[in-house]
Write an enzyme that holds these catalytic residues in place. Structure first.
Site: not given
Lengths: 177, 308
Positions: B57-58, B85, B107, B135
């Site tokens: 959702r975020t 890599k 995030r 948050h």
């Protein structure tokens, strides 16, 4: 800010509202297809006054919307605006003749933004512009259809519109910045 | 140079600035009801969504918000990038920065990483979930959801229930709710309460029954199994007994009170299946989907704030 001169007093503004109301009815042959949209903030009470005046002339009922153009401006990077006003156009505008109302016409950028915003709500038949004061200095090819007063100004002057709905008096003054 | 407008937490925002953001969210809510749900205000801006941790959702909410404002948004998937890599995260960020991005939404599961990141990049950074820390956009959308429901904030009683220890939502919510004059209580067993919790202004209860009948807002937290390196709770049965919302507890709630959850819900743990199935029937009470809907408008306000 020092007051320089009063340009319009309450009686002048009332006469202008009446005159423009008649001009709108004449040009549109009545008021059947009209919708009023006032640009926040001062355009809203002006739109309401003209709308009510026309309702008396044609004995009709006309819809009134409110439009805030903050998110359509082309200068967000230059100005921070945190006091965003509401936009409220709860009716269909497709095919209507929109009477767009603002207090002062200056660079034309507000009107450009307002027209873009209106187009996002639907495709009107026409948009006609009413302004109380046209102070010149246009930066875009935009003109008003109904003008309260043409007021030649210099760029370091400031036109202040006071309306009884928000400022307890009807008065237009021109000031030095 | 003007200071860049990071949003890492909401500590430096005044009450007035929070209210301004919520008013702005109101304007965006109106835009989201139009036929053309898009305004040109951030045209030409490029935003990158940098999610080092899973999200539905975020991530989608920020993506929709950016697009509604006419910004260009790029989703960066660490799993498909040169990080695989062996490129370091800070070098990845410098590479991205060289591409002239205007704003980064990020995030990360390591608490505090985002602050380090923000210090090393010259464009605004928005925290979309910082480990166990903060948050902020979730807290804003929670506050906005409460405000839209009650038309006020001052004095409302909020009970936050569940995994306080691992929840960044809980931390951001408690701080913001306190700032805005709400009365916050938490319900959790001692092993799910962080050390030094006394610095938060919230009374601790251990049984949901103690708050159920007086709360205006019952805020159910998700059990953060992915952050729990040991078992914090003996059994689901015990969790259900002390902390879960079930039908009989739903019936004990005040009239006009609401239920919130940041999602995704662990059905049968925080909220019972029966209650979840009633969402459509009691939508004035269960606000979980309203939170998601409000998230878009609130994130539009946040992006507009950071880029204007």
């Amino acid at each position: 800010m020092r007051e320089k001169a009063t340009v319009l007093n309450a009686d002048d503004i009332e006469r202008i509202i009446k005159r423009i109301s008649h001009e709108i009815v004449e040009r549109n042959k009545g008021s059947e297809n009209l919708i009023f949209i006032g640009i926040q903030k001062k355009g809203v009470p002006l739109a309401k006054r003209i709308k009510e005046s026309i309702e008396k002339i044609t004995n009709s009922e006309i819809k009134l919307g409110k439009l805030d153009i903050s998110f359509y401006r082309d200068d967000v990077n230059e100005k921070i605006k945190s006091d965003v006003n509401i936009t409220d156009i709860p009716f269909e505008i497709k095919g209507k003749d929109i009477i767009l109302v603002d207090d002062v016409l200056f660079t034309g950028r507000t009107i450009r933004a307002a027209m873009d915003a209106i187009m996002d709500f639907g495709r009107p038949q026409s948009i006609q512009l009413v302004v109380l004061i046209d102070r010149g200095h246009r930066e875009l090819p935009i003109r008003a259809d109904y003008v309260g007063k043409n007021l030649p100004t210099s760029l370091n002057e400031f036109v202040e519109v006071k309306l009884s709905e928000t400022d307890n008096e009807d008065k237009v003054t021109i000031c030095w910045i | 140079m003007v200071e860049k407008k990071d949003i890492l937490n909401l500590d430096k925002f005044s009450i007035k600035e929070i209210n301004d953001l919520m008013n702005m969210a109101d304007s965006f809510t109106e835009i989201l009801k139009r036929d053309v749900k898009k305004v040109p205000v951030l045209r030409g801006k490029t935003i990158i969504n940098l999610f080092f941790e899973p999200s539905t959702r975020t991530k989608v909410s920020f993506e929709i918000a950016a697009k509604r404002l006419s910004a260009d948004l790029i989703n960066f998937s660490p799993n498909l990038s040169s990080l695989k890599k062996g490129e370091s995260e800070i070098d990845t960020l410098k590479t991205i920065n060289a591409m002239k991005i205007d704003l980064v939404i990020i995030r990360h599961s390591d608490s505090g990483y985002i602050n380090y990141f923000a210090k090393n990049i010259p464009v605004p950074v928005i925290n979309a979930g910082d480990g166990k820390h903060e948050h902020p956009t979730q807290a804003l959308l929670d506050l906005y959801t409460i405000y839209k429901n009650f038309s006020k904030l001052e004095g409302l009683k909020v009970a936050i229930v569940g995994d306080i220890l691992n929840s960044r939502v809980a931390r951001s919510d408690i701080k913001l709710f306190n700032k805005m004059g709400l009365d916050v209580k938490v319900v959790a067993p001692s092993m799910l309460i962080p050390q030094n919790f006394s610095c938060f202004n919230a009374k601790i209860h251990s049984n949901i029954e103690e708050v159920i009948s007086e709360a205006d807002v019952l805020y159910m937290l998700r059990m953060q199994f992915e952050r729990q390196d040991k078992k914090f709770y003996p059994s689901t049965k015990e969790y259900n007994e002390f902390l879960s919302l079930n039908l009989s507890r739903l019936n004990k709630m005040k009239k006009d009170s609401i239920i919130m959850h940041p999602g995704p819900v662990n059905r049968g743990i925080e909220i019972s299946d029966e209650v979840m199935e009633m969402q459509e029937i009691v939508k004035d009470k269960i606000k979980i989907n309203t939170q998601v809907a409000n998230g878009v408008a609130v994130r539009m306000a946040v992006l507009y704030y950071a880029l204007s």
